[in-house]
Design a protein around this motif. Sequence first.
Motif, mmCIF file in Angstrom:
data_model
loop_
_atom_site.group_PDB
_atom_site.id
_atom_site.type_symbol
_atom_site.label_atom_id
_atom_site.label_comp_id
_atom_site.label_asym_id
_atom_site.label_seq_id
_atom_site.Cartn_x
_atom_site.Cartn_y
_atom_site.Cartn_z
ATOM 1 N N THR A 10 -44.595 12.306 0.989
ATOM 2 C CA THR A 10 -45.780 13.080 0.615
ATOM 3 C C THR A 10 -45.509 13.851 -0.667
ATOM 4 N N ASP A 12 -47.620 16.583 -3.421
ATOM 5 C CA ASP A 12 -48.809 17.367 -3.751
ATOM 6 C C ASP A 12 -48.944 17.447 -5.260
ATOM 7 N N LEU A 33 -47.510 3.915 -4.309
ATOM 8 C CA LEU A 33 -48.623 4.650 -3.707
ATOM 9 C C LEU A 33 -49.071 4.041 -2.392
ATOM 10 N N SER A 35 -51.474 6.363 -0.274
ATOM 11 C CA SER A 35 -52.774 6.999 -0.035
ATOM 12 C C SER A 35 -52.956 8.187 -0.970
ATOM 13 N N ALA A 36 -54.196 8.625 -1.081
ATOM 14 C CA ALA A 36 -54.550 9.826 -1.837
ATOM 15 C C ALA A 36 -55.697 10.493 -1.094
ATOM 16 N N SER A 37 -55.530 11.780 -0.746
ATOM 17 C CA SER A 37 -56.575 12.452 0.032
ATOM 18 C C SER A 37 -56.416 13.961 -0.057
ATOM 19 N N PHE A 49 -56.967 5.040 -4.641
ATOM 20 C CA PHE A 49 -55.788 4.692 -5.421
ATOM 21 C C PHE A 49 -55.798 3.195 -5.614
ATOM 22 N N VAL A 60 -54.370 6.838 -9.615
ATOM 23 C CA VAL A 60 -55.149 7.671 -8.703
ATOM 24 C C VAL A 60 -56.437 8.048 -9.425
ATOM 25 N N VAL A 78 -54.695 17.028 -5.056
ATOM 26 C CA VAL A 78 -54.737 15.906 -4.125
ATOM 27 C C VAL A 78 -53.356 15.727 -3.496
ATOM 28 N N ASN A 79 -53.345 15.256 -2.264
ATOM 29 C CA ASN A 79 -52.107 14.938 -1.562
ATOM 30 C C ASN A 79 -51.884 13.431 -1.680
ATOM 31 N N ILE A 80 -50.710 13.061 -2.124
ATOM 32 C CA ILE A 80 -50.367 11.658 -2.316
ATOM 33 C C ILE A 80 -49.409 11.226 -1.212
#
Length: 172
Positions: A10, A12, A33, A35-37, A49, A60, A78-80
Motif C-alpha cells: 500500500t 499513499d 499497480l 488498485s487505486a482508491s 489505473f 493512475v 489516493v491510496n495505491i
Amino acid sequence: MWLPAWRTGTLDIYMVNTEVVRAFQFELMGIRLKSASGGLAGPMDLLSFAPEFTAFSGLVVGTSFGTSDINPGEGILVNIGFTDIATEICFGTNPMNNVVSDVSAGALNTGWGDCYCPAGVNVCGVCGASDPAAGYDCDGNCTSEYDCTGVCGGSSVIDECGICGGPGTVYG
C-alpha cells in the motif's frame, strides 16, 4: 505531490493544492499497480489505473465530471495498492503522463517530489545500496593512505630489512 507513507502493498499519494483540482494523471514507476482508491479522489466520478506494458510502471487517472472536484487543501489524494517493488518508487517524468488540472482543464504547476526508497538510502544517497567500504568516499576514491602493498588504508609496512609486510629483524 509526494510519497509519504508506504506499507507492504500500500502506498499513499499525498497532495497539497491551492486551487480546485478537477483531474489528475500520473505515472508510478518501480511498482506493479494493483488498485487505486479512496483519499481525496475517492468521491470522483472516475478513478482507475492502467498498467502499462513495462513490468514496473503504471498510470493512475482520476477525473470529475463536475460534482466531485477536490477543493484547495491537503491530504492523501489516493491510496495505491501494488504488488512487486523495484528498488525505489518514483513518479514518472513525462509531462504528458503527469499532470494535475483545474476546472477549466488547464494544467496546474505541480511539484512531484522525490523518489521513495523503502530499503533506505546509504550515506551517498543511493537507494538500497550499502555504504562505501571503510577508507573510501562515495565516488570510490581512497580517503586514507595506501600501504606498501597498495591497499587503501592497509596496515602493511616496510620492515627494517626493506621488505613490504616482512617479519622485521629475525636474527639478533
